[in-house]
Every structure is written in C-alpha cells, then in structure tokens.
Write a protein that holds these residues in place. Structure first.
Motif, PDB file in Angstrom:
ATOM      1  N   LEU A 102       0.829  -1.209   0.000  1.00 39.06           N
ATOM      2  CA  LEU A 102       0.000   0.000   0.000  1.00 39.06           C
ATOM      3  C   LEU A 102       0.861   1.255   0.000  1.00 39.06           C
ATOM      4  N   ALA A 103       1.934   1.245   0.828  1.00 38.90           N
ATOM      5  CA  ALA A 103       2.807   2.414   0.879  1.00 38.90           C
ATOM      6  C   ALA A 103       3.435   2.668  -0.481  1.00 38.90           C
ATOM      7  N   THR A 104       3.862   1.576  -1.144  1.00 37.35           N
ATOM      8  CA  THR A 104       4.451   1.723  -2.480  1.00 37.35           C
ATOM      9  C   THR A 104       3.436   2.333  -3.439  1.00 37.35           C
ATOM     10  N   LEU A 105       2.195   1.843  -3.366  1.00 39.96           N
ATOM     11  CA  LEU A 105       1.154   2.377  -4.242  1.00 39.96           C
ATOM     12  C   LEU A 105       0.958   3.880  -4.006  1.00 39.96           C
ATOM     13  N   VAL A 106       0.934   4.264  -2.712  1.00 35.23           N
ATOM     14  CA  VAL A 106       0.733   5.686  -2.402  1.00 35.23           C
ATOM     15  C   VAL A 106       1.904   6.512  -2.924  1.00 35.23           C
ATOM     16  N   VAL A 107       3.123   6.010  -2.722  1.00 35.20           N
ATOM     17  CA  VAL A 107       4.299   6.750  -3.187  1.00 35.20           C
ATOM     18  C   VAL A 107       4.288   6.875  -4.707  1.00 35.20           C
ATOM     19  N   LEU A 108       3.952   5.764  -5.378  1.00 38.69           N
ATOM     20  CA  LEU A 108       3.882   5.798  -6.846  1.00 38.69           C
ATOM     21  C   LEU A 108       2.821   6.789  -7.303  1.00 38.69           C
ATOM     22  N   ALA A 109       1.658   6.726  -6.658  1.00 36.47           N
ATOM     23  CA  ALA A 109       0.580   7.647  -7.019  1.00 36.47           C
ATOM     24  C   ALA A 109       1.030   9.078  -6.825  1.00 36.47           C
ATOM     25  N   ASP A 110       1.775   9.315  -5.725  1.00 29.19           N
ATOM     26  CA  ASP A 110       2.264  10.665  -5.453  1.00 29.19           C
ATOM     27  C   ASP A 110       3.204  11.119  -6.558  1.00 29.19           C
ATOM     28  N   LYS A 111       4.106  10.228  -6.984  1.00 29.27           N
ATOM     29  CA  LYS A 111       5.062  10.559  -8.047  1.00 29.27           C
ATOM     30  C   LYS A 111       4.349  10.856  -9.365  1.00 29.27           C
ATOM     31  N   VAL A 112       3.368  10.024  -9.691  1.00 28.03           N
ATOM     32  CA  VAL A 112       2.709  10.146 -10.991  1.00 28.03           C
ATOM     33  C   VAL A 112       1.653  11.241 -10.965  1.00 28.03           C
ATOM     34  N   LEU A 113       0.777  11.169  -9.963  1.00 30.27           N
ATOM     35  CA  LEU A 113      -0.384  12.068  -9.957  1.00 30.27           C
ATOM     36  C   LEU A 113      -0.049  13.462  -9.462  1.00 30.27           C
ATOM     37  N   ASN A 114       0.943  13.532  -8.562  1.00 32.52           N
ATOM     38  CA  ASN A 114       1.226  14.821  -7.942  1.00 32.52           C
ATOM     39  C   ASN A 114       2.375  15.539  -8.641  1.00 32.52           C
ATOM     40  N   ASN A 115       2.690  15.086  -9.845  1.00 30.23           N
ATOM     41  CA  ASN A 115       3.806  15.675 -10.567  1.00 30.23           C
ATOM     42  C   ASN A 115       3.267  16.679 -11.583  1.00 30.23           C
ATOM     43  N   TYR A 116       3.438  17.938 -11.281  1.00 30.29           N
ATOM     44  CA  TYR A 116       2.921  18.966 -12.183  1.00 30.29           C
ATOM     45  C   TYR A 116       4.043  19.629 -12.980  1.00 30.29           C
ATOM     46  N   GLY A 117       5.236  19.067 -12.877  1.00 29.08           N
ATOM     47  CA  GLY A 117       6.346  19.559 -13.687  1.00 29.08           C
ATOM     48  C   GLY A 117       6.770  20.969 -13.318  1.00 29.08           C
ATOM     49  N   GLU A 118       7.476  21.602 -14.215  1.00 23.37           N
ATOM     50  CA  GLU A 118       7.959  22.954 -13.990  1.00 23.37           C
ATOM     51  C   GLU A 118       6.853  23.953 -14.316  1.00 23.37           C
ATOM     52  N   CYS A 119       6.631  24.914 -13.451  1.00 22.35           N
ATOM     53  CA  CYS A 119       5.631  25.943 -13.709  1.00 22.35           C
ATOM     54  C   CYS A 119       6.303  27.306 -13.609  1.00 22.35           C
ATOM     55  N   GLU A 120       5.810  28.232 -14.417  1.00 17.80           N
ATOM     56  CA  GLU A 120       6.388  29.568 -14.380  1.00 17.80           C
ATOM     57  C   GLU A 120       5.538  30.481 -13.496  1.00 17.80           C
ATOM     58  N   ILE A 121       6.200  31.184 -12.580  1.00 22.54           N
ATOM     59  CA  ILE A 121       5.504  32.147 -11.728  1.00 22.54           C
ATOM     60  C   ILE A 121       5.841  33.538 -12.254  1.00 22.54           C
ATOM     61  N   ASP A 122       4.822  34.306 -12.521  1.00 25.13           N
ATOM     62  CA  ASP A 122       5.002  35.657 -13.064  1.00 25.13           C
ATOM     63  C   ASP A 122       4.403  36.636 -12.051  1.00 25.13           C
ATOM     64  N   ILE A 123       5.271  37.488 -11.465  1.00 30.64           N
ATOM     65  CA  ILE A 123       4.787  38.411 -10.435  1.00 30.64           C
ATOM     66  C   ILE A 123       4.724  39.825 -10.993  1.00 30.64           C
ATOM     67  N   ASN A 124       3.609  40.494 -10.745  1.00 27.43           N
ATOM     68  CA  ASN A 124       3.372  41.879 -11.178  1.00 27.43           C
ATOM     69  C   ASN A 124       3.698  42.094 -12.665  1.00 27.43           C
ATOM     70  N   ASP A 125       3.076  41.311 -13.507  1.00 28.32           N
ATOM     71  CA  ASP A 125       3.220  41.436 -14.958  1.00 28.32           C
ATOM     72  C   ASP A 125       4.665  41.504 -15.410  1.00 28.32           C
ATOM     73  N   GLY A 126       5.456  40.540 -15.005  1.00 27.01           N
ATOM     74  CA  GLY A 126       6.808  40.441 -15.537  1.00 27.01           C
ATOM     75  C   GLY A 126       7.882  41.102 -14.709  1.00 27.01           C
ATOM     76  N   ASP A 127       7.527  41.748 -13.550  1.00 23.70           N
ATOM     77  CA  ASP A 127       8.551  42.329 -12.681  1.00 23.70           C
ATOM     78  C   ASP A 127       9.540  41.266 -12.248  1.00 23.70           C
ATOM     79  N   LYS A 128       9.000  40.079 -12.039  1.00 29.85           N
ATOM     80  CA  LYS A 128       9.856  38.988 -11.589  1.00 29.85           C
ATOM     81  C   LYS A 128       9.240  37.709 -12.146  1.00 29.85           C
ATOM     82  N   THR A 129      10.008  36.930 -12.859  1.00 29.71           N
ATOM     83  CA  THR A 129       9.484  35.636 -13.308  1.00 29.71           C
ATOM     84  C   THR A 129      10.527  34.577 -12.993  1.00 29.71           C
ATOM     85  N   PHE A 130      10.046  33.408 -12.626  1.00 32.45           N
ATOM     86  CA  PHE A 130      10.967  32.310 -12.350  1.00 32.45           C
ATOM     87  C   PHE A 130      10.235  30.984 -12.462  1.00 32.45           C
ATOM     88  N   MET A 131      11.014  29.910 -12.567  1.00 30.91           N
ATOM     89  CA  MET A 131      10.428  28.575 -12.703  1.00 30.91           C
ATOM     90  C   MET A 131      10.426  27.891 -11.338  1.00 30.91           C
TER      91      MET A 131
END
Lengths: 199, 365
Positions: free
Chosen positions: B17-46
């Motif tokens: 069960l623990a393995t299943l939860v960990v696998l699910a976490d890896k697969v389902l909870n993986n949203y990859g790299e996202c870009e954060i854009d603060i105040n219309d480009g004042d600061k952007t980062f991944m």
C-alpha cells in the motif's frame, strides 16, 4: 463463495439507505455527522465524499478479503488490514481527484482526509464480511450506505440551518439540540423498518 | 509460526500500500515545472509544481506574510492572482470578502501550484528577507513586557520604514512541537540598520510570547522575516497624534524618534495608556525627549493609579484623556497601536473631535 445470502442487490441498496441507515439505525460515523452538520453545503459535500469512498473501499476491501486475507488465514487481522486499505485508498483517491477532477476536488477534496477515520466506512467493510455478501451485493450495500449517510447528514444540516436563526433555551444550544434532532430523525426512519429486512 | 506469518503478512500488505501511495504521489502529484510571473513580468521564475503557493514562493525567497504557517487560520497570506485556479475553497471563505473574491484574491497557502501562474503582490514584499539574528539583550520593562534586541547576522543589515513589523519564527520548545510565526513591530530606528529591537508582552498561553519570555536566552539565534506592514508615516499632517497601549508603544517609539531625528516640521503628541504606574515603561526616555524638543509632548495616562503610585499625571481611560487634549483637528493625522478595543474606542473619540477616518492609521493586535 460468490453466492451470498439470497437478497437482491436492489433491495440491499434501498435497505441500506432507509431501514438500516448507517447513522440513524447503526449509529456509525457519528463524529463527523455531528461536527460537520452546521451548514447544508458543507454537509452535503461531506456526504458525497463519504458515498464515493464507501463504494470504492467496499469493493477493494472485498477483493482484499477474499483473495488475500482468507487464503492466508488472516481473518483475525481484518480490522487492521481494512483500516490501512481505507487509508491508502483515500490518499490515492485524493491525489487522483486533485489531478483529473479539479472542480470536484475543490468541493470534496478537503473532506477526504476526514473520511479516513470515519467509522461507518470501516463498518461497511465489516458488515459485508459478517453478512457474507457477494461482490455485487457489497457494491450495492456500499452505495446504499453512502447515499443513506448523505441523506441523513443533509437532513440534519438543513434542520440545523433553520434552527440557527432561532433562540434556543440555554443549555440546548450546539451539540445538545443536534443530538435531539438526530434522535427525532432516527425515530422517523423507524417508520421504514419492516419494509426490508437485511439483518 | 503464526506470529511470523502475521508480522510478515501485515508488513507485506503495508509495504504494497505504501508503495502504491508513493507511486501515485510521483505520478499524480507531478505537475512539472511551472512559471511564476509576479506583477506582470517584474519577476518571473520557474518552480516545481505540486506544493502550495505560499511555500513555493518562500522557497524562491519571496515571503508572503503569514502567521499560521499555511494552515488557513490567520488569513494573512492573501495574494491577487492573474490566472484562473478554480473555485474558492471552503477553508478560504471565512477570510475573503466578496470584493476580494471578485478580484481573484486568494489565500496563497490554499492555492496549489499546478500550472504557470500570474500573481500580483505589493512591491515591498520583494524586500522581505529571512534574517538570522542573535539576541544581544533582553530587558524586562514591566511585569509582563520585555524588550528584545537582535543583532543581524545574515544578511547583516535591513532596510525598513519606522512603524513596520517583522515576524519571529519560533523554535519548538517544551510540548510545542512546531515552529510558529508571529508578528512584532520594530521599536528601533531605521537608521540603526544592523540591529532590531522589539517589545513583547507575555500573553498567558501564547505560543510565541511564552517562547520569547521564558525560553529565549541572550546569545540565542533566531530567524526573523520582514519587514512587513503599511503602518508608517504617511504624507501630510502638521500635527501628529500617537496613541498606544501596552506593547503598542513599539512602532510609535520608532516613528517618533525617526521624525524627531529628521527634524521634520511637525508637532507631535504621544498618549500612552496604562492601568497603574508599574505598567508604564520608557517613561524617562520620553520625558527627556519631551524636555529636549519643543514640538514633542508626552502624555502618559493611568486609568487606575495606586495610592502608592503618587501619580501626578493624567488620570482616566486613554479615550477620556485624548478627548480632553484634542479639540482642534485641522491638519492632523493620528497613529494608533494597541488592542482592537482600545483602537475602536479611540477612533470614535477622534472622529467625534472632527478627524476624518482617512487621517487615522492604526495597527491592531
């Protein structure tokens, strides 16, 4: 092994909703029933989440019981096994819902962790073993019990919302009046008994 | 034999069960790299998605104010989003007004980063840093108030405006297992930028104040985050009225000293309310300041002086004393810091005297 008692799944469904309602006839799942029933919207959300988890966990627990617990002769461990299966299932449902059904997650997601420790969920799994239900029967029993729990908490929350605007005698506010209402609803549900008998 | 089988089976099932939860976490909870854009480009980062916005931003060294550390119980970590992230959660609802919901303001601790996000935060927050600081002196001021002086270790200096606050990050102590963050106004001068001074009143049962008063020693190191807040000197006002009670004196002390240091052409009057003489502190400091500056007046007031106090100053609730002094409110601004009850009462008195709400600034705790 797949026979089960001779009760039609449809009858089992309605019986689980009305005559042997999880909360009102068996008094299981009372903690969240009392504490999360002050607002109709929230209560209904929790009810839906409980229904979903009940269906999924009854099926999984049935399979685990028949194909792992019984062959290994671990019947005396079923409580622990059911609880860990429920906990893991809830975790995975939560993650999957967050990923693929974000809208639903917004509505039900926060209730899911709460459900892990809802005793009616464990109750369903134990009842289906004690009563020797088949897989299909268990599925309908789980579905019916979930719907019954949802119906009960929605009814209670709707009444509590009405009462919230009224002045109550001192000492009857909060949980006290909630228990009295629960009792009255349970009395009303006794009216259904005799229609279907499943235990 | 059956014991071995039991232990083995339970361990096996739990492992699966623990393995299943960990696998699910890896697969389902993986949203990859996202870009954060603060105040219309004042600061952007991944960033790596999957966590809440508050901690994601903190890991990129952008600190949104938060007192509860992400449990949706303080309602401080509001940010305005420029992208759609779904409906407001029931956990956020109590802290958001209808206008805020319409403007897409959310609690950053409840928003999960699942895709690239645009958000808007006050520019001051870019200056917020986490400081390592060492306690150099703890001074008891009254029976329940202590003054804490910190020397900044890393970074070694801080830029703040007089009146702003910092957050103290506590360490676990006694049976408190988690660290918490609490906000305290800075009472020292902005020119002294390598040290910070705060004033903390012991709140019975308070997690942070108990830690500060009873567990912290001189020489200990702590984390501070800041500066935050909009309680500082605003434009305009020839006469400035300061009203404080208890540890509300902290930001006022910083502001008064800062204004007098800059020799601004303003008339200042500072009311400090306490119950008895032993609740007063910094009396000598402010009395001396009063004597040295023609444009500064110090009015301590006691509501119930003991006979042994031999008190010759003002007597009465702070509101009554303020009411006696303030008659003409032309070109006036008021700065209030204290308990919500005291502030509400003082606002009513000031408004009755003719001061408009726009000229009253306050910081309540």
């Amino acid at each position: 092994m797949d026979g089960g008692p001779a009760i039609s799944p449809i009858i089992l469904l309605f019986a689980a909703i009305f005559t042997s309602n999880m909360v009102l006839a068996n008094f299981l799942g009372m903690c969240s029933f009392i504490s999360v029933s002050s607002e109709y919207k929230t209560a209904s959300g929790l009810g839906k989440a409980v229904s979903l988890v009940m269906i999924v966990t009854t099926v999984i627990n049935w399979l685990v019981y028949r194909f792992i617990v019984v062959p290994l002769g671990l019947d005396y461990l079923r409580y622990i096994i059911f609880i860990v299966v429920i906990a893991a299932t809830v975790q995975i449902i939560e993650m999957a819902m967050d990923r693929y059904l974000p809208d639903l997650y917004m509505k039900l997601g926060i209730f899911l962790p709460l459900i892990t420790v809802n005793c009616s969920i464990l109750g369903i799994s134990l009842f289906m073993i004690i009563r020797d239900y088949s897989l299909v029967q268990s599925l309908f029993f789980g579905l019916g019990s979930g719907l019954g729990w949802w119906l009960a908490i929605s009814a209670l929350a709707a009444i509590r919302e009405k009462i919230a605007k009224n002045k109550l005698p001192l000492g009857l506010e909060g949980p006290a009046i909630t228990f009295i209402i629960t009792g009255i609803i349970a009395l009303a549900f006794i009216g259904f008994s005799g229609i279907f008998i499943i235990q | 034999m059956s014991i071995v089988l039991t232990v083995f089976s339970v361990s096996l099932i739990s492992t699966i069960l623990a393995t299943l939860v960990v696998l699910a976490d890896k697969v389902l909870n993986n949203y990859g790299e996202c870009e954060i854009d603060i105040n219309d480009g004042d600061k952007t980062f991944m960033v790596t998605g999957g966590s809440n916005l508050l901690s994601t931003l903190a890991s990129s060294r952008i600190y949104i104010p938060s007192a509860c550390g992400g449990k949706a119980t303080c309602g401080l970590c509001k940010v305005r989003l420029g992208s759609e992230v779904g409906a407001v959660l029931p956990t956020e609802e109590p802290y958001l007004t209808k206008e805020e919901i319409d403007a897409n303001v959310r609690l950053s601790c409840q928003v999960k980063v699942k895709s690239s996000l645009k958000l808007y935060i006050p520019e001051e927050l870019f200056n917020v840093r986490e400081y390592k600081a060492k306690i150099v002196r703890i001074t008891r001021m009254t029976r329940d108030i202590k003054e804490f002086q910190f020397a900044l270790v890393n970074p070694a200096s801080v830029a703040f405006k007089a009146g702003q606050y910092i957050q103290v990050v506590t360490k676990p102590y006694a049976n408190i297992k988690e660290s918490v963050m609490r906000a305290y106004s800075i009472s020292s001068l902005p020119t002294n930028n390598q040290e910070l001074e705060i004033i903390v009143r012991l709140v019975p049962g308070g997690v942070c104040t108990t830690f500060m008063h009873e567990y912290l020693q001189e020489g200990d190191e702590l984390s501070l985050r800041g500066p935050f807040g909009e309680f500082y000197l605003h434009e305009g006002g020839d006469t400035l009225v300061f009203i404080a009670g208890g540890s509300g004196l902290a930001p006022i002390k910083s502001m008064v000293f800062d204004i007098l240091r800059q020799k601004l052409d303003k008339k200042l009057i500072f009311f400090f309310g306490a119950v008895t003489k032993q609740d007063l502190y910094y009396v000598d400091l402010f009395t001396k300041l009063d004597a040295e500056h023609d444009n500064f007046q110090y009015v301590p007031a006691l509501s119930q002086p003991d006979i042994s106090d031999e008190w010759e100053g003002e007597i009465g609730l702070i509101t009554e004393v303020v009411g006696r002094y303030i008659t003409d409110t032309a070109d006036m601004q008021a700065y209030l810091c204290g308990s919500p009850g005291m502030i509400d009462a003082c606002i009513r008195v000031l408004e009755k005297a003719g001061l408009s709400q726009a000229d009253i600034y306050y910081d309540e705790f």
